[in-house]
Design a protein around this motif. Structure first.
Motif, PDB file in Angstrom:
ATOM      1  N   MET A  95       0.826  -1.202   0.000  1.00 31.02           N
ATOM      2  CA  MET A  95       0.000   0.000   0.000  1.00 31.02           C
ATOM      3  C   MET A  95       0.864   1.258   0.000  1.00 31.02           C
ATOM      4  O   MET A  95       0.571   2.228  -0.700  1.00 31.02           O
ATOM      5  CB  MET A  95      -0.946   0.002   1.210  1.00 31.02           C
ATOM      6  N   SER A  98       2.217   1.782  -3.446  1.00 34.67           N
ATOM      7  CA  SER A  98       1.204   2.332  -4.348  1.00 34.67           C
ATOM      8  C   SER A  98       1.058   3.837  -4.105  1.00 34.67           C
ATOM      9  O   SER A  98       0.966   4.624  -5.051  1.00 34.67           O
ATOM     10  CB  SER A  98      -0.114   1.595  -4.124  1.00 34.67           C
ATOM     11  N   ASN A 170     -10.216  -9.559   1.559  1.00 35.06           N
ATOM     12  CA  ASN A 170      -9.388  -8.364   1.768  1.00 35.06           C
ATOM     13  C   ASN A 170      -8.334  -8.218   0.681  1.00 35.06           C
ATOM     14  O   ASN A 170      -8.045  -7.111   0.219  1.00 35.06           O
ATOM     15  CB  ASN A 170      -8.691  -8.416   3.136  1.00 35.06           C
ATOM     16  N   ALA A 173     -10.073  -6.916  -2.345  1.00 31.87           N
ATOM     17  CA  ALA A 173     -10.404  -5.493  -2.204  1.00 31.87           C
ATOM     18  C   ALA A 173      -9.152  -4.629  -2.356  1.00 31.87           C
ATOM     19  O   ALA A 173      -9.177  -3.599  -3.049  1.00 31.87           O
ATOM     20  CB  ALA A 173     -11.063  -5.245  -0.845  1.00 31.87           C
ATOM     21  N   GLU A 174      -8.042  -5.067  -1.755  1.00 35.65           N
ATOM     22  CA  GLU A 174      -6.793  -4.296  -1.861  1.00 35.65           C
ATOM     23  C   GLU A 174      -6.283  -4.289  -3.297  1.00 35.65           C
ATOM     24  O   GLU A 174      -5.753  -3.287  -3.783  1.00 35.65           O
ATOM     25  CB  GLU A 174      -5.722  -4.872  -0.927  1.00 35.65           C
ATOM     26  N   LYS A 176      -8.076  -4.499  -6.016  1.00 39.80           N
ATOM     27  CA  LYS A 176      -8.905  -3.582  -6.813  1.00 39.80           C
ATOM     28  C   LYS A 176      -8.558  -2.124  -6.507  1.00 39.80           C
ATOM     29  O   LYS A 176      -8.529  -1.277  -7.392  1.00 39.80           O
ATOM     30  CB  LYS A 176     -10.391  -3.843  -6.562  1.00 39.80           C
ATOM     31  N   GLN A 177      -8.284  -1.853  -5.218  1.00 39.06           N
ATOM     32  CA  GLN A 177      -7.914  -0.492  -4.827  1.00 39.06           C
ATOM     33  C   GLN A 177      -6.596  -0.094  -5.487  1.00 39.06           C
ATOM     34  O   GLN A 177      -6.446   1.004  -6.019  1.00 39.06           O
ATOM     35  CB  GLN A 177      -7.787  -0.408  -3.296  1.00 39.06           C
ATOM     36  N   ARG A 178      -5.635  -1.039  -5.479  1.00 37.47           N
ATOM     37  CA  ARG A 178      -4.335  -0.740  -6.094  1.00 37.47           C
ATOM     38  C   ARG A 178      -4.464  -0.572  -7.605  1.00 37.47           C
ATOM     39  O   ARG A 178      -3.833   0.297  -8.200  1.00 37.47           O
ATOM     40  CB  ARG A 178      -3.325  -1.852  -5.773  1.00 37.47           C
ATOM     41  N   ASP A 179      -5.292  -1.422  -8.234  1.00 41.92           N
ATOM     42  CA  ASP A 179      -5.537  -1.286  -9.686  1.00 41.92           C
ATOM     43  C   ASP A 179      -6.039   0.122  -9.979  1.00 41.92           C
ATOM     44  O   ASP A 179      -5.589   0.778 -10.910  1.00 41.92           O
ATOM     45  CB  ASP A 179      -6.632  -2.255 -10.169  1.00 41.92           C
ATOM     46  N   TYR A 180      -7.004   0.537  -9.138  1.00 39.65           N
ATOM     47  CA  TYR A 180      -7.607   1.853  -9.349  1.00 39.65           C
ATOM     48  C   TYR A 180      -6.546   2.950  -9.187  1.00 39.65           C
ATOM     49  O   TYR A 180      -6.390   3.803 -10.055  1.00 39.65           O
ATOM     50  CB  TYR A 180      -8.775   2.077  -8.374  1.00 39.65           C
ATOM     51  N   ASN A 181      -5.793   2.866  -8.066  1.00 41.93           N
ATOM     52  CA  ASN A 181      -4.747   3.882  -7.815  1.00 41.93           C
ATOM     53  C   ASN A 181      -3.743   3.918  -8.966  1.00 41.93           C
ATOM     54  O   ASN A 181      -3.391   4.979  -9.462  1.00 41.93           O
ATOM     55  CB  ASN A 181      -3.939   3.543  -6.554  1.00 41.93           C
ATOM     56  N   HIS A 184      -5.300   5.288 -12.314  1.00 40.88           N
ATOM     57  CA  HIS A 184      -5.937   6.611 -12.331  1.00 40.88           C
ATOM     58  C   HIS A 184      -5.019   7.740 -11.880  1.00 40.88           C
ATOM     59  O   HIS A 184      -5.453   8.888 -11.813  1.00 40.88           O
ATOM     60  CB  HIS A 184      -7.207   6.615 -11.465  1.00 40.88           C
TER      61      HIS A 184
END
Ligand code: DC
Length: 221
Positions: A95, A98, A170, A173-174, A176-181, A184
């Motif tokens: 995290m 990222s 988890n 979810a992490e 997907k969050q990292r993919d998004y970060n 984008h």
């Protein structure tokens, strides 16, 4: 002139395992650039930087040194001379990596080191922006991907095997969050280079994936 193969793609697509195998087969070095961002992330954690504040992350770069060394073909990442190769593999370090990777000063800081290694060695370099930003003239560019569920499943297995106590939900979810970060952010977002070959490894074994990558590389060279 050295031969450079750029392999980009989201977390958990199998970039490192596949690139490592393919590099061995070709006699190239394998450069894992994510490890560099992870080392900067670890340093930010250690120095108590505010991960949510780009200015604070930028300040954490003061006096830092990050380098790669190779022993028997294995890459080790050095943070201020200390081998932190295992310490950078925790979910917290992921995290932090990222977060720091979205800061332009961090990308600038690591840019020269990556180009320098590629200039001096035949290599397979993996990351997010290798084909688009770091090595725009790489002879071969591959964008390696797989579905988020499959990537989370692979990462989950890896962490469990290492004895980490994690839940699949988890990890997904992490992921997907990292993919998004990663895709984008304003600087060097994750996206396929125009001249890259897209390889999807969903439902494909590791061996088959390595074969696929090797055939793309051999065809291009
Ligand atoms: O590949 P990895 O999971 O070790 O990468 C860690 C983080 O570093 C990831 O969230 C994206 C970032 N990264 C990047 O922005 N550019 C690269 N060339 C490699 C990694």
């Amino acid at each position: 002139m050295s031969i450079n193969v750029a392999i980009d793609g989201p977390a958990g697509a199998g970039k490192s395992t596949i690139s490592k195998s393919a590099a061995k087969e070709l006699g190239f070095i394998y450069v894992d650039t994510g490890a560099l961002y992870r080392a900067v992330g670890l340093n930010a954690m250690r120095t108590g930087a505010d991960i949510g504040d780009p200015e604070s992350i930028k300040e954490s770069l003061n006096g830092i040194s990050v380098d790669l060394k190779y022993e028997n073909g294995e890459q080790a990442v050095l943070l201020n001379g200390e081998n932190v190769s295992s310490l950078i593999r925790t979910p917290e370090a992921s995290m932090a990596a990222s977060a720091v990777s979205a800061v332009p000063a961090v990308r600038e800081f690591l840019f020269g080191l990556q180009q320098d290694i590629a200039k001096r060695n035949d290599c397979i370099m993996d990351g997010r922006d290798i084909g688009t930003v770091v090595l725009p003239h790489a002879q071969v560019k591959i964008f390696l991907t797989a579905s988020p569920e499959e990537r989370a499943q692979r990462r989950y297995k890896e962490l469990i095997e290492k004895g980490e106590a994690v839940e699949y939900e988890n990890v997904l979810a992490e992921m997907k969050q990292r993919d998004y970060n990663d895709s984008h952010r304003a600087v060097a977002p994750l996206k396929p280079a125009e001249d890259s070959v897209i390889v999807d490894t969903t439902g494909i074994s590791l061996e088959e994936s390595v074969e696929k990558i090797l055939s793309v590389i051999k065809e291009k060279l």
